[in-house]
Scaffold this active site. Structure first.
Site, short mmCIF file in Angstrom:
data_model
loop_
_atom_site.label_atom_id
_atom_site.label_comp_id
_atom_site.label_asym_id
_atom_site.label_seq_id
_atom_site.Cartn_x
_atom_site.Cartn_y
_atom_site.Cartn_z
N CYS B 150 40.70 38.81 41.71
CA CYS B 150 42.87 38.65 41.31
C CYS B 150 43.44 40.09 42.82
O CYS B 150 43.65 39.61 43.85
CB CYS B 150 42.62 40.38 40.17
N HIS B 151 41.71 40.98 43.05
CA HIS B 151 41.90 41.76 44.41
C HIS B 151 41.30 41.29 46.00
O HIS B 151 41.64 42.53 46.43
CB HIS B 151 42.78 42.61 44.24
#
Lengths: 434, 186
Positions: B150-151
């Site tokens: 995701c990040h």
């Protein structure tokens, strides 16, 4: 302008009988027929009416969708597919509802920006503005919970991330998060309570809308000049003037709405939401609905600790702070002039703010890495600076243009200019007037 | 007017205050069930512990079980993974706390403190990124541990945050080996 006496005279015996017992027709007549509106309202003032029909449309389509929907994690996704494939006209009702939410937000953003441009929040309209902010908050809660109901991957992971915000609160955060979820992760209890609340909140919105309209009818509408109504020549009757203008605005708006419903029904959604929720697998890139993107960008922009506040809590505080700014606007703006039409510097900063909000929205849709993070940090800084620095300081140092003496004068001035003639009297070169 | 303008507390004042207090307590007593019903219910709490059979796990393999709605990874680490994990200096860690629910809250994040004594090969860990709750992928990223798509948070072979936006090491739940091949989580 609302203290004028009622001019309603019932024409029939039944009307008089009713009027003496419960004067509802009188209220409607005074509010939507004889009600005086400023004569210079432009199309930006039609969004209140547009928002009303969007709310009614969402409630109607929502109620019939609820008749076919099942709020159980094992059945929810399939029940939505059943609405799409089996229920008569189900596809249309669902697309009206899902795109309706988006267009509700399109309208509310235009409505809010209109208020910021024309200074509609200034005394005596502070309470009117705050009631509007409360409606906006309720809309966000409703929109978020509605997006969870189809139980797709984005539903599930959006709910996980957004309820995760609350875990950032010191001490009680985890308890609050468990209270919202009814468990330790997003699951069946979460889906059930979100459905119940998603059904409830629109009616609460309707209730606050009544207060919003009530407050509006006490203080009267603002207008593009920001000058209060002074005489009868400044106003026209709500019907037919505002009624027809609102109706035309609605039709144009519904035209765009219908275009999306019929030709781009999934354009504003996310393809991952057509995959059933899987608590063991995260989509590669979680994004909320487009109308939350600017706030999502602000949340992710805080990647550093601020003193004792860690980056996670800092992001959550900034995100809620970004919304809280709106509530404070009536007291942050120190200018005595309402309308940006007569405030050259405010006008410039207003459009920069609009660009900043759009930039934040775009950044919210991009992955939070590399130069996007820095851009989001700068855009967040400008967002807060607009409210906390520009608004208070500009009101003190800016020299506004000359204000017309009345709405009527402003209208006639514009008409003379439009006709190619010169404005009468001393109204030359208003932009240089100190 | 009466001679006593100074208002002495009298019987009526007492009654007002007592009634008011009873009202507040009553309102609280009525409000509480409405709040209480939102807390995790008995059936959710009943799932608060799970038993896992790990007899089939060879070194270098892992399995994932669902515990409290979240994935818990059980990994039988290879010798190399254990060596890599133990070789890390505490100064290189973004989060120096073990985050192990079986240990005191301030235990340092050594490789040993991330596992259980005598069973150092076994990682039992809530496989949820401490950033925004995504699920990291196993045996990926620069440190051969976990990587969150995701990040971009990178965890090492002991599930400790090494790079990226996540603030904490991944959580280790309360668990114990009830036999050589069975783990009780929760």
């Amino acid at each position: 302008m609302s203290e004028g006496h009622s001019t309603y005279t019932p024409k029939t015996g039944l009307g008089r009988w009713f009027d003496a017992r419960m004067p509802l027709p009188r209220l409607v007549y005074d509010s939507f027929i004889a009600y005086p509106v400023p004569r210079n309202l432009n199309y930006m003032w039609t969004f209140g009416g547009i928002l009303s029909i969007m709310l009614v449309s969402q409630i109607l389509t929502g109620i019939v969708l609820a008749m076919h929907y099942t709020s159980d994690t094992a059945l929810a996704f399939d029940s939505v597919e059943k609405i799409m494939r089996d229920v008569n006209s189900g596809w249309l009702l669902r697309y009206l509802h899902s795109n309706g939410a988006s267009f509700f937000f399109v309208a509310v953003y235009i409505h809010i920006f209109r208020g910021l441009f024309y200074g509609s929040y200034k005394a005596p309209r502070e309470l009117l503005w705050i009631l509007g902010c409360i409606i906006y908050l309720l809309m966000m809660a409703t929109g978020f919970m509605g997006y969870v109901l189809p139980w797709g991957q984005m539903s599930f992971w959006g709910a996980t991330v957004i309820t995760g915000f609350f875990s950032a609160i010191p001490l009680v955060g985890n308890w609050i998060q468990e209270l919202l979820l009814g468990g330790f992760a997003v699951d069946n209890p979460t889906l059930n309570r979100f459905f119940a609340l998603h059904y409830l909140l629109p009616f609460m919105i309707a209730g606050v809308v009544v207060l919003h309209v009530w407050a509006l009818h006490v203080v009267g509408q603002s207008n593009p000049t920001g000058i209060e109504v002074k005489s009868k020549t400044d106003t026209v009757a709500f019907t037919p003037y505002a009624t027809i203008k609102d109706a035309f605005g609605m039709i144009v708006f519904l035209f765009f709405f219908a275009y999306f419903v019929f030709y781009l029904p999934n354009y504003l959604g996310h393809p991952d939401n057509y995959t059933v929720a899987n608590p063991l697998k995260t989509p590669a890139h979680i994004v909320p609905e487009w109308y939350f993107l600017p706030f999502y960008a602000i949340l992710r922009a805080i990647t550093f600790n601020i003193g004792p506040i860690n980056s996670k809590l800092g992001g959550v505080l900034c995100m809620f702070g970004a919304i809280a700014m709106l509530f404070l606007v009536p007291w942050l703006d120190t200018s005595k002039v309402r309308s940006a039409v007569y405030r050259p510097w405010y006008k410039l900063f207003f459009w920069l703010f609009v660009a900043d909000a759009i930039l934040l929205g775009w950044l919210g849709s991009q992955p939070a890495e590399g130069s996007y993070v820095f851009m989001a940090q700068m855009a967040t800084l400008f967002y807060f600076a607009f409210f906390l620095v520009v608004m208070p300081v500009l009101g003190l140092i800016e020299t506004p243009r000359r204000l017309p003496n009345s709405i009527t004068e402003a209208v006639l001035e514009k008409k003379n200019k439009g006709a190619g003639g010169h404005p009468a009297g001393a109204v030359s070169a208003p932009e240089t007037k100190g | 007017m009466s001679a006593t303008d100074i208002h002495d507390p009298n019987r009526r004042d007492f009654l007002y205050i007592a009634t008011g207090m009873a009202g507040v307590v009553g309102a609280g007593a009525v409000a509480w069930p409405f709040i209480d019903q939102m807390q995790p219910d008995a059936s959710t709490l009943a799932l608060a512990s799970v038993e896992v059979d790990v007899s089939s796990l060879q070194p270098g393999s892992s399995l994932v079980v669902k515990w409290r709605g979240k994935p818990v990874v059980v990994r039988n680490r290879t010798d190399k993974e254990m060596k890599d994990g133990a070789a890390v200096s505490l100064n290189d860690l973004k989060d120096p706390i073990a985050r192990n629910a079986n240990l005191p809250a301030d235990a340092p994040a050594t490789d040993a403190n991330r596992t259980t004594p005598g069973k150092e090969a076994w990682m039992v860990m809530v496989q949820v990124c401490t950033h925004l709750g995504c699920i990291p992928l196993g045996q990926e990223g620069d440190f051969g541990g976990w990587f969150c798509p995701c990040h971009g948070s990178v965890y090492d072979t002991a599930g400790r945050i090494r790079k990226g936006p996540a603030p904490e090491n991944m959580a280790i739940p309360v668990f114990k080996f009830i036999s050589d091949t069975k783990i009780l989580i929760g």
